[in-house]
Design a protein around this motif. Structure first.
Motif, PDB file in Angstrom:
ATOM      1  N   LEU A  59      -5.295   6.236  -0.862  1.00  0.00           N
ATOM      2  CA  LEU A  59      -4.493   5.011  -0.824  1.00  0.00           C
ATOM      3  C   LEU A  59      -4.331   4.459  -2.230  1.00  0.00           C
ATOM      4  N   THR A 101      -4.107  -5.030  -5.065  1.00  0.00           N
ATOM      5  CA  THR A 101      -5.306  -5.853  -4.890  1.00  0.00           C
ATOM      6  C   THR A 101      -5.015  -7.344  -4.886  1.00  0.00           C
ATOM      7  N   LEU A 146      -3.601   0.558  -3.353  1.00  0.00           N
ATOM      8  CA  LEU A 146      -3.501  -0.775  -2.762  1.00  0.00           C
ATOM      9  C   LEU A 146      -3.182  -1.809  -3.831  1.00  0.00           C
ATOM     10  N   ALA A 172       0.829  -1.208   0.000  1.00  0.00           N
ATOM     11  CA  ALA A 172       0.000   0.000   0.000  1.00  0.00           C
ATOM     12  C   ALA A 172       0.860   1.255   0.000  1.00  0.00           C
ATOM     13  N   VAL A 194      -9.340  -1.703   5.627  1.00  0.00           N
ATOM     14  CA  VAL A 194      -8.515  -2.548   4.775  1.00  0.00           C
ATOM     15  C   VAL A 194      -8.874  -4.005   5.043  1.00  0.00           C
ATOM     16  N   ASN A 195      -9.092  -4.745   3.948  1.00  0.00           N
ATOM     17  CA  ASN A 195      -9.514  -6.139   4.044  1.00  0.00           C
ATOM     18  C   ASN A 195      -8.419  -7.071   3.553  1.00  0.00           C
ATOM     19  N   TYR A 196      -8.321  -8.207   4.234  1.00  0.00           N
ATOM     20  CA  TYR A 196      -7.359  -9.250   3.862  1.00  0.00           C
ATOM     21  C   TYR A 196      -8.136 -10.553   3.759  1.00  0.00           C
ATOM     22  N   LEU A 233      -4.541  -6.967  -0.834  1.00  0.00           N
ATOM     23  CA  LEU A 233      -5.502  -6.287   0.020  1.00  0.00           C
ATOM     24  C   LEU A 233      -6.619  -5.669  -0.809  1.00  0.00           C
ATOM     25  N   SER A 234      -7.705  -5.327  -0.132  1.00  0.00           N
ATOM     26  CA  SER A 234      -8.749  -4.481  -0.708  1.00  0.00           C
ATOM     27  C   SER A 234      -9.141  -3.463   0.357  1.00  0.00           C
ATOM     28  N   ALA A 235      -9.902  -2.444  -0.024  1.00  0.00           N
ATOM     29  CA  ALA A 235     -10.239  -1.403   0.947  1.00  0.00           C
ATOM     30  C   ALA A 235     -11.600  -0.798   0.642  1.00  0.00           C
ATOM     31  N   CYS A 267      -7.844   4.396  -3.997  1.00  0.00           N
ATOM     32  CA  CYS A 267      -8.937   4.514  -3.030  1.00  0.00           C
ATOM     33  C   CYS A 267      -8.981   5.958  -2.553  1.00  0.00           C
TER      34      CYS A 267
END
Length: 234
Positions: free
Chosen positions: A79, A83, A81, A40, A117-119, A86-88, A66
């Protein structure tokens, strides 16, 4: 889950004002992105939304821009990122920054943006990307403390039904010992391993901070750090 976040103040970079500098920035971003641990880029003072998209395109199709949001509009913090890692989701801030008695703090730009933020498709942490008032002096120290207190209130509201950690990065325009990081501001501590600077021309600009979840963690971090001279806040 381990990865790096690069923090960068773009100082209003734009296509029209300085295209050569923009090309150099894109080249530097590509160089940094070659580090497989970097997932990121947290960016402040974007100037225009198209700069975030431009830099994302320069990095490749796996990099997603983002945009931060506050009261339905875009902020100048954002941001980029990877992908593949991660995603956001942007979490809009709902109030203008304010002093304790309710008077609005005006600094000429949006001071923060917050993202979830997603993992592996699950919420991993929140990241707050900040850009605070730059001038030095007692009144400006106080303004930064109030900005931190405002953002902390916003984050606490966002976390009302969640227990994910919070990471705070950006251009704080202040010193580690300032009250904005103390109990009346962020109530945060600096990660000792994030305070190191690169010896080359590409370097992380600011250390990373985390909201204070428990006092023992702060004690442990201080014991592990190498500097009482850093004067980390309680």
């Amino acid at each position: 889950m381990e990865f790096r976040i690069v923090v960068w103040n773009l100082h209003g970079l734009s296509h029209a004002a300085d295209p050569a500098r923009l090309q150099l920035a894109a080249k530097a971003f590509r160089t940094l992105a070659e580090d497989k641990e970097i997932a990121a880029f947290a960016l402040v003072e974007l100037g225009t939304d198209s700069i975030l998209e431009y830099l994302g395109n320069a990095l490749g199709p796996e990099w997603m821009p983002c945009f931060g949001a506050i009261r339905g509009g875009y902020s100048e913090n954002g941001l980029l990122l990877n992908t593949e890692k991660l995603s956001a989701t942007t979490l809009p801030l709902t109030t203008d920054p304010y002093f304790p008695r309710g008077r609005t703090i005006k600094i000429g730009r949006e001071p923060a943006a917050v993202f979830q933020v997603n993992y592996n498709m699950k919420p991993a942490f929140l990241i707050a990307v900040v850009h605070f008032k730059a001038e030095q002096g007692r009144s400006d120290d106080y303004t930064r403390k109030c900005l931190a207190a405002w953002l902390r209130t916003e984050l606490e509201q966002l976390l009302a039904n969640s227990t994910v950690p919070v990471v705070i990065v950006g251009d704080f325009n202040g010193e580690p010992y300032e009250e904005m990081f103390g109990p009346d501001g962020f109530c945060a501590f600096r990660r000792a391993d994030a305070a190191l600077r690169s010896q080359g021309s590409l370097k992380l600009y600011n250390p990373m901070w985390r909201l204070l979840p428990d006092q023992l963690t702060v004690t442990a971090r201080r014991a592990q750090s190498d500097g009482a001279e850093r004067r980390l806040p309680a």
